[in-house]
Design a protein around this motif. Structure first.
Motif, PDB file in Angstrom:
ATOM      1  N   ALA A  38      48.722  46.188  41.938  1.00 45.75           N
ATOM      2  CA  ALA A  38      49.896  45.485  42.442  1.00 45.75           C
ATOM      3  C   ALA A  38      49.963  44.077  41.862  1.00 45.75           C
ATOM      4  CB  ALA A  38      49.828  45.406  43.965  1.00 45.75           C
ATOM      5  N   PHE A  39      51.189  43.603  41.667  1.00 45.35           N
ATOM      6  CA  PHE A  39      51.473  42.248  41.205  1.00 45.35           C
ATOM      7  C   PHE A  39      51.022  42.006  39.767  1.00 45.35           C
ATOM      8  CE2 PHE A  39      49.817  42.099  45.669  1.00 45.35           C
ATOM      9  CZ  PHE A  39      51.048  42.253  46.291  1.00 45.35           C
ATOM     10  N   ALA A  40      50.732  43.077  39.057  1.00 47.07           N
ATOM     11  CA  ALA A  40      50.363  43.001  37.647  1.00 47.07           C
ATOM     12  C   ALA A  40      51.232  43.990  36.891  1.00 47.07           C
ATOM     13  CB  ALA A  40      48.882  43.302  37.456  1.00 47.07           C
ATOM     14  N   GLU A  41      50.937  44.213  35.612  1.00 49.07           N
ATOM     15  CA  GLU A  41      51.640  45.229  34.818  1.00 49.07           C
ATOM     16  C   GLU A  41      50.736  45.593  33.651  1.00 49.07           C
ATOM     17  OE1 GLU A  41      53.171  43.850  31.693  1.00 49.07           O
ATOM     18  OE2 GLU A  41      52.123  42.045  32.308  1.00 49.07           O
ATOM     19  N   SER A  42      51.182  46.546  32.840  1.00 52.14           N
ATOM     20  CA  SER A  42      50.295  47.122  31.827  1.00 52.14           C
ATOM     21  C   SER A  42      49.756  46.099  30.839  1.00 52.14           C
ATOM     22  CB  SER A  42      51.020  48.247  31.082  1.00 52.14           C
ATOM     23  OG  SER A  42      51.299  49.325  31.949  1.00 52.14           O
ATOM     24  N   ALA A  43      50.550  45.062  30.543  1.00 48.27           N
ATOM     25  CA  ALA A  43      50.115  44.058  29.569  1.00 48.27           C
ATOM     26  C   ALA A  43      48.924  43.241  30.053  1.00 48.27           C
ATOM     27  CB  ALA A  43      51.276  43.128  29.215  1.00 48.27           C
ATOM     28  N   SER A  44      48.600  43.330  31.337  1.00 46.02           N
ATOM     29  CA  SER A  44      47.423  42.616  31.836  1.00 46.02           C
ATOM     30  C   SER A  44      46.137  43.131  31.195  1.00 46.02           C
ATOM     31  CB  SER A  44      47.329  42.727  33.359  1.00 46.02           C
ATOM     32  OG  SER A  44      47.216  44.080  33.772  1.00 46.02           O
ATOM     33  N   TRP A  45      46.208  44.314  30.573  1.00 47.83           N
ATOM     34  CA  TRP A  45      45.044  44.893  29.905  1.00 47.83           C
ATOM     35  C   TRP A  45      44.988  44.557  28.413  1.00 47.83           C
ATOM     36  CZ3 TRP A  45      41.514  46.521  33.080  1.00 47.83           C
ATOM     37  CH2 TRP A  45      41.852  47.147  34.283  1.00 47.83           C
ATOM     38  N   ASN A  46      45.924  43.788  27.890  1.00 45.33           N
ATOM     39  CA  ASN A  46      46.016  43.589  26.429  1.00 45.33           C
ATOM     40  C   ASN A  46      44.705  43.131  25.803  1.00 45.33           C
ATOM     41  OD1 ASN A  46      48.652  44.410  26.409  1.00 45.33           O
ATOM     42  ND2 ASN A  46      49.535  42.379  26.035  1.00 45.33           N
TER      43      ASN A  46
END
Length: 260
Positions: A38-46
């Protein structure tokens, strides 16, 4: 098929290098499937993906709809089903219950990695676990948004996001994260979990000692209860540990992959 699982499955297929299906099963490195919370999105794993690629691993950042544990797990499960070979499943925060559920019925999942993530027992929810010990200041930072269907989405107030979610992330990056955050359905955080796949799969845990979303005491309790193969605690790290400490997160994921 629902369009979201279709897209996830297509992404997983496209992520396979040419000739991967022809390799003997025991020579194929696990594919890493990363599930944001929650409160994140896929790019947080870049940054983690970049480091895993340097170690020779394919990584897929699956889109987590953030609507409910069972439905979100079905979306992630579509990506897992499209992968020909072993998988290490990684979940951040609310992504923890999602990967716990998604691993069930997918024998190619060989290990679980929880990145500041919930490891629920059957019947537990993100809400019940986060309040098991004191220390979370998340409730005071949340902004509700009422949807036409009568449901409620939750955001973190952008003015409070940096201090609450990503205190050890540079200002400019944290500001971008605040304005690209994905809302979570309030009902998803309260949805009870089912079968605990971490009881039968090798489990790895990493979190920060300054997590203000999930109290470190809760994270320690869950890791200890799960008898994690390896637990890494990063001194001073926030809830956004995959953003602020991608090297340590990628190293633990690689440890989990190498052990399979």
């Amino acid at each position: 098929m629902h369009p979201i699982p279709q897209l996830l499955a297509l992404g997983a297929i496209l992520a396979q290098p040419l000739g991967a299906m022809a390799q003997p099963a025991d020579s194929v490195k696990p594919t890493i499937v990363l599930v944001h919370g929650a409160f994140a999105e896929s790019a947080s794993w870049n940054a983690v993906i970049t480091r895993l690629a340097a170690k020779g691993y394919r990584a897929i950042a699956a889109a987590n709809p953030l609507r409910g544990v069972v439905s979100d797990a079905a979306s992630v499960g579509a990506a897992i089903s499209a992968i020909d070979g072993p998988v290490v499943l990684v979940g951040h925060s609310y992504g923890g219950p999602v990967i716990t559920e998604a691993a069930n019925g997918h024998p190619n999942v060989k290990a679980l990695v929880y990145v500041a993530g919930f490891l629920p027992e059957p019947g537990e929810s993100s809400l019940t676990l986060s309040s098991k010990f004191p220390g979370s200041t998340l409730a005071a930072a949340l902004v509700p948004a009422n949807l036409p269907q009568g449901e409620t989405d939750l955001y973190i107030d952008p003015a409070k996001f940096h201090a609450q979610f990503a205190a050890d992330v540079p200002d400019e990056q944290a500001d971008l994260m605040a304005f690209t955050q994905r809302p979570v359905a309030q009902a998803a955080l309260a949805e009870p979990s089912g079968t605990a796949s971490w009881k039968v799969l090798p489990t790895y845990v990493i979190y920060g000692s300054r997590d203000l979303n999930i109290p470190p005491d809760v994270l320690h309790f869950m890791a200890d209860r799960a008898k994690a193969v390896k637990t890494v605690v990063i001194d001073g790290a926030s809830h956004a540990v995959m953003v602020s400490h991608p090297d340590e997160v990628a190293d633990l994921i690689a440890d989990a992959a190498l052990a399979q």
